[in-house]
Motif scaffolding. Structure first.
Motif, PDB file in Angstrom:
ATOM      1  N   ALA A 112      -9.409 -13.066   4.427  1.00 33.44           N
ATOM      2  CA  ALA A 112      -8.776 -14.342   4.098  1.00 33.44           C
ATOM      3  C   ALA A 112      -9.740 -15.268   3.357  1.00 33.44           C
ATOM      4  CB  ALA A 112      -8.269 -15.017   5.371  1.00 33.44           C
ATOM      5  N   LYS A 113     -11.019 -15.228   3.706  1.00 33.28           N
ATOM      6  CA  LYS A 113     -12.004 -16.066   3.024  1.00 33.28           C
ATOM      7  C   LYS A 113     -12.233 -15.622   1.583  1.00 33.28           C
ATOM      8  CE  LYS A 113     -14.747 -17.659   6.987  1.00 33.28           C
ATOM      9  NZ  LYS A 113     -14.694 -19.101   6.606  1.00 33.28           N
ATOM     10  N   LEU A 114     -12.137 -14.308   1.349  1.00 34.57           N
ATOM     11  CA  LEU A 114     -12.387 -13.789   0.010  1.00 34.57           C
ATOM     12  C   LEU A 114     -11.188 -13.967  -0.913  1.00 34.57           C
ATOM     13  CD1 LEU A 114     -14.317 -10.511   0.894  1.00 34.57           C
ATOM     14  CD2 LEU A 114     -15.250 -12.674   0.070  1.00 34.57           C
ATOM     15  N   ARG A 115     -10.005 -14.019  -0.338  1.00 36.47           N
ATOM     16  CA  ARG A 115      -8.819 -14.240  -1.146  1.00 36.47           C
ATOM     17  C   ARG A 115      -8.605 -15.737  -1.363  1.00 36.47           C
ATOM     18  NH1 ARG A 115      -4.270  -9.722   0.457  1.00 36.47           N
ATOM     19  NH2 ARG A 115      -5.698  -7.953   0.666  1.00 36.47           N
ATOM     20  N   GLY A 116      -7.729 -16.063  -2.293  1.00 34.76           N
ATOM     21  CA  GLY A 116      -7.459 -17.461  -2.588  1.00 34.76           C
ATOM     22  C   GLY A 116      -6.672 -17.586  -3.866  1.00 34.76           C
ATOM     23  N   GLU A 117      -6.677 -18.760  -4.443  1.00 32.40           N
ATOM     24  CA  GLU A 117      -5.955 -18.989  -5.686  1.00 32.40           C
ATOM     25  C   GLU A 117      -6.711 -18.377  -6.862  1.00 32.40           C
ATOM     26  OE1 GLU A 117      -2.993 -20.406  -5.955  1.00 32.40           O
ATOM     27  OE2 GLU A 117      -2.874 -20.706  -3.779  1.00 32.40           O
ATOM     28  N   ALA A 118      -5.965 -17.880  -7.825  1.00 31.81           N
ATOM     29  CA  ALA A 118      -6.579 -17.331  -9.030  1.00 31.81           C
ATOM     30  C   ALA A 118      -7.401 -18.402  -9.746  1.00 31.81           C
ATOM     31  CB  ALA A 118      -5.503 -16.785  -9.964  1.00 31.81           C
ATOM     32  N   PHE A 133       0.837  -1.208   0.000  1.00 28.98           N
ATOM     33  CA  PHE A 133       0.000   0.000   0.000  1.00 28.98           C
ATOM     34  C   PHE A 133       0.869   1.254   0.000  1.00 28.98           C
ATOM     35  CE2 PHE A 133      -2.133   3.411   2.326  1.00 28.98           C
ATOM     36  CZ  PHE A 133      -3.347   3.497   1.663  1.00 28.98           C
ATOM     37  N   SER A 134       1.892   1.271   0.852  1.00 33.84           N
ATOM     38  CA  SER A 134       2.740   2.449   0.981  1.00 33.84           C
ATOM     39  C   SER A 134       3.583   2.692  -0.263  1.00 33.84           C
ATOM     40  CB  SER A 134       3.659   2.314   2.203  1.00 33.84           C
ATOM     41  OG  SER A 134       2.881   2.247   3.384  1.00 33.84           O
ATOM     42  N   SER A 135       3.808   1.643  -1.054  1.00 35.55           N
ATOM     43  CA  SER A 135       4.608   1.793  -2.273  1.00 35.55           C
ATOM     44  C   SER A 135       3.745   1.891  -3.518  1.00 35.55           C
ATOM     45  CB  SER A 135       5.575   0.603  -2.413  1.00 35.55           C
ATOM     46  OG  SER A 135       4.845  -0.602  -2.563  1.00 35.55           O
ATOM     47  N   SER A 136       2.435   2.096  -3.320  1.00 33.97           N
ATOM     48  CA  SER A 136       1.485   2.203  -4.435  1.00 33.97           C
ATOM     49  C   SER A 136       1.479   0.938  -5.285  1.00 33.97           C
ATOM     50  CB  SER A 136       1.809   3.428  -5.307  1.00 33.97           C
ATOM     51  OG  SER A 136       1.817   4.607  -4.548  1.00 33.97           O
ATOM     52  N   ASN A 137       1.657  -0.218  -4.643  1.00 33.48           N
ATOM     53  CA  ASN A 137       1.734  -1.483  -5.373  1.00 33.48           C
ATOM     54  C   ASN A 137       0.736  -2.479  -4.782  1.00 33.48           C
ATOM     55  OD1 ASN A 137       2.681  -3.462  -7.169  1.00 33.48           O
ATOM     56  ND2 ASN A 137       4.126  -4.241  -5.660  1.00 33.48           N
ATOM     57  N   GLN A 138      -0.512  -2.076  -4.740  1.00 33.93           N
ATOM     58  CA  GLN A 138      -1.545  -2.932  -4.170  1.00 33.93           C
ATOM     59  C   GLN A 138      -1.988  -3.965  -5.201  1.00 33.93           C
ATOM     60  OE1 GLN A 138      -3.951   0.586  -2.613  1.00 33.93           O
ATOM     61  NE2 GLN A 138      -4.473  -1.024  -1.183  1.00 33.93           N
ATOM     62  N   ARG A 139      -1.533  -5.187  -5.013  1.00 33.64           N
ATOM     63  CA  ARG A 139      -1.832  -6.251  -5.956  1.00 33.64           C
ATOM     64  C   ARG A 139      -2.062  -7.541  -5.160  1.00 33.64           C
ATOM     65  NH1 ARG A 139       1.000 -10.219  -8.608  1.00 33.64           N
ATOM     66  NH2 ARG A 139       0.438 -10.643 -10.794  1.00 33.64           N
ATOM     67  N   TYR A 140      -3.156  -8.207  -5.401  1.00 36.33           N
ATOM     68  CA  TYR A 140      -3.452  -9.431  -4.679  1.00 36.33           C
ATOM     69  C   TYR A 140      -4.434 -10.255  -5.494  1.00 36.33           C
ATOM     70  CZ  TYR A 140      -7.877  -7.205  -3.398  1.00 36.33           C
ATOM     71  OH  TYR A 140      -9.109  -6.598  -3.443  1.00 36.33           O
ATOM     72  N   VAL A 141      -4.657 -11.482  -5.075  1.00 38.89           N
ATOM     73  CA  VAL A 141      -5.651 -12.332  -5.720  1.00 38.89           C
ATOM     74  C   VAL A 141      -6.894 -12.332  -4.852  1.00 38.89           C
ATOM     75  CG1 VAL A 141      -6.218 -14.649  -6.500  1.00 38.89           C
ATOM     76  CG2 VAL A 141      -3.897 -13.767  -6.806  1.00 38.89           C
ATOM     77  N   GLY A 142      -8.002 -11.926  -5.426  1.00 34.36           N
ATOM     78  CA  GLY A 142      -9.244 -11.841  -4.670  1.00 34.36           C
ATOM     79  C   GLY A 142     -10.389 -11.450  -5.570  1.00 34.36           C
ATOM     80  N   ILE A 143     -11.361 -10.700  -5.006  1.00 33.24           N
ATOM     81  CA  ILE A 143     -12.554 -10.358  -5.783  1.00 33.24           C
ATOM     82  C   ILE A 143     -12.525  -8.920  -6.301  1.00 33.24           C
ATOM     83  CG2 ILE A 143     -13.910 -12.046  -4.504  1.00 33.24           C
ATOM     84  CD1 ILE A 143     -15.307  -9.653  -3.115  1.00 33.24           C
ATOM     85  N   GLY A 144     -11.725  -8.037  -5.670  1.00 31.82           N
ATOM     86  CA  GLY A 144     -11.616  -6.672  -6.183  1.00 31.82           C
ATOM     87  C   GLY A 144     -12.705  -5.741  -5.717  1.00 31.82           C
TER      88      GLY A 144
END
Length: 452
Positions: free
Chosen positions: A208-214, A149-160
């Motif tokens: 954690a429930k909303l995130r997961g494998e792509a 977040f602090s580096s403007s690099n918010q990237r994750y696997v989830g629903i968006g």
């Protein structure tokens, strides 16, 4: 799901070894390392939290947190870390706690009992004992999210999609996200994930429930305004990159949504859009900070200079020793036409400070709902196990000295919900645009603007 970090000062400090962090009584290396992490967290809270915390408060909470985790994880360990009569000095307090902590693991043969999980529960409980919205224990994964977040690099696997709380509902749906593809909408009340009710979950547990494998499917049970009953919506998880800003033109009004005061790109993108609106000759502008969790105070200060006159009071901060200073904007504003600010219950920290500064200066009315009331200056300190402790180090008020923490920014025009015919059925945005157009007159030709 967007992870919310309400930070003002996103600094990472490396600390020298401390007395409490030196664990020598635990026979097991993993237990000794976990105790070292607790000791570091304890030292940080006693040294840096803006309102001094008594040792019994912190270590009593650590004891309770550790005990609860032991009871949950272990089938055989009955020993508890209970200290009935606290010694007179913080050093003695720590020695008693450390001795009892090590005793649990020295006698334990239960493979289910993880020193890491017990220490994290203890540190989480100590942070909670501070009873402060900006003082939190960050697990290793949460700490990685914070650094992204602090580096403007918010990237994750989830629903968006970001979530609101009490109750949980869909907040902002990020463009081109799995949530948008699945048809989720802002305001959808979230009742269950994969048919399991979510009532009582902590935000981190729900995340954690909303995130997961792509490419895996998560089923959300939601209730939408106008529906007779809840419905299940299947969402295929994917890689989500949270945009720093989103922008568009609504008739003669420019619109920028700012999703966080992260790094320099946040300022650069807002400044670029303001310049674009000036070049296009737009008459007014909306700065949307709904769902904005805050971020870096230096970036917020730079963005403030786009809208506020030189020398405008931005915030006041008071240290642990009681010294108060006022921070002012520096430089002439870039946007000098009408502007309004949108906030909601998830606008926090630097978002609240900027909204309050613009409101107090008479530069912009505020539309929406009362903001989160989560305003303070915090530092993030890494811990030996890869986690971190976020600690409030200064109290922060508005530029004119009005308290914001636990209070929030009160909108000049309170608006919520949907409104047919408004942009995206967004009632607050629709009312804000109507207000601006009533000031500047007849809407411009949208097609002509687009052609330019």
């Amino acid at each position: 799901m967007q992870k919310v970090f309400a930070l003002l000062f996103a600094l990472t400090l490396l600390l020298p070894p401390t007395q409490a962090g030196a664990a020598t009584e635990c026979q097991d290396d993993a237990a000794a390392n976990s105790l070292t992490a607790i000791g570091k967290a304890y030292d940080l809270l006693t040294r840096y939290f803006v309102d001094p915390l008594p040792a019994p408060t912190l270590l009593g909470a650590a004891s309770t947190g550790a005990d609860l985790e032991i009871q949950k994880e272990s089938k055989t360990v009955n020993a508890a870390i209970q200290i009935a009569n606290w010694p007179a000095s913080p050093d003695d307090d720590w020695d008693v706690f450390a001795g009892q902590y090590c005793a649990v693991f020295n006698q334990s043969v239960d493979a289910n009992l993880s020193p890491t999980s017990v220490s994290q529960a203890a540190m989480r409980a100590m942070a909670a004992a501070a009873d402060d919205q900006h003082t939190n224990y960050l697990s290793p994964s949460a700490y990685r999210d914070q650094r992204d977040f602090s580096s403007s690099n918010q990237r994750y696997v989830g629903i968006g999609a970001s979530l609101t709380r009490d109750p949980f509902a869909i907040g902002h749906v990020f463009p081109d996200s799995p949530a948008e593809v699945a048809g989720l909408e802002e305001g959808d009340l979230l009742l269950a994930v994969d048919h399991a009710p979510i009532a009582g979950l902590a935000p981190e547990q729900l995340s954690a429930k909303l995130r997961g494998e792509a490419d895996t499917i998560v089923v959300l049970t939601v209730l939408r305004e106008g529906w007779d009953a809840p419905r299940d919506i299947s969402v295929k998880r994917g890689v989500v990159r949270i945009p720093i800003t989103e922008s568009k033109i609504i008739d003669n009004v420019g619109y920028v949504r700012l999703n966080g005061f992260t790094g320099p790109p946040a300022y650069e993108q807002v400044a670029a859009q303001v310049n674009r609106f000036n070049v296009l000759g737009l008459d007014a502008m909306v700065l949307d900070m709904r769902g904005n969790p805050g971020g870096r105070v230096d970036i917020g200060g730079r963005i403030a200079t786009l809208f506020l006159p030189d020398g405008t009071p931005l915030l006041q901060q008071t240290t642990r020793r009681g010294r108060t200073t006022t921070v002012h904007t520096i430089g002439a504003p870039t946007w000098e036409k009408p502007v309004v600010v949108l906030v909601d219950g998830n606008t926090a920290s630097m978002g609240e400070i900027l909204a309050a500064a613009m409101q107090e200066a008479g530069a912009a009315p505020v539309f929406g709902q009362t903001s989160a009331g989560a305003v303070a200056g915090s530092l993030v300190f890494p811990l030996p196990d890869g986690s971190a402790m976020q600690i409030t180090t200064v109290h922060v008020n508005s530029g004119l000295g009005q308290p914001l923490d636990h209070i929030g920014v009160q909108p000049d025009f309170e608006v919520a919900g949907r409104r047919p015919g408004a942009p995206g059925n967004d009632a607050a945005l629709g009312v804000a645009v109507d207000y601006l157009q009533s000031i500047v007159g007849t809407p411009a030709d949208t097609a002509a603007l687009a052609a330019r």
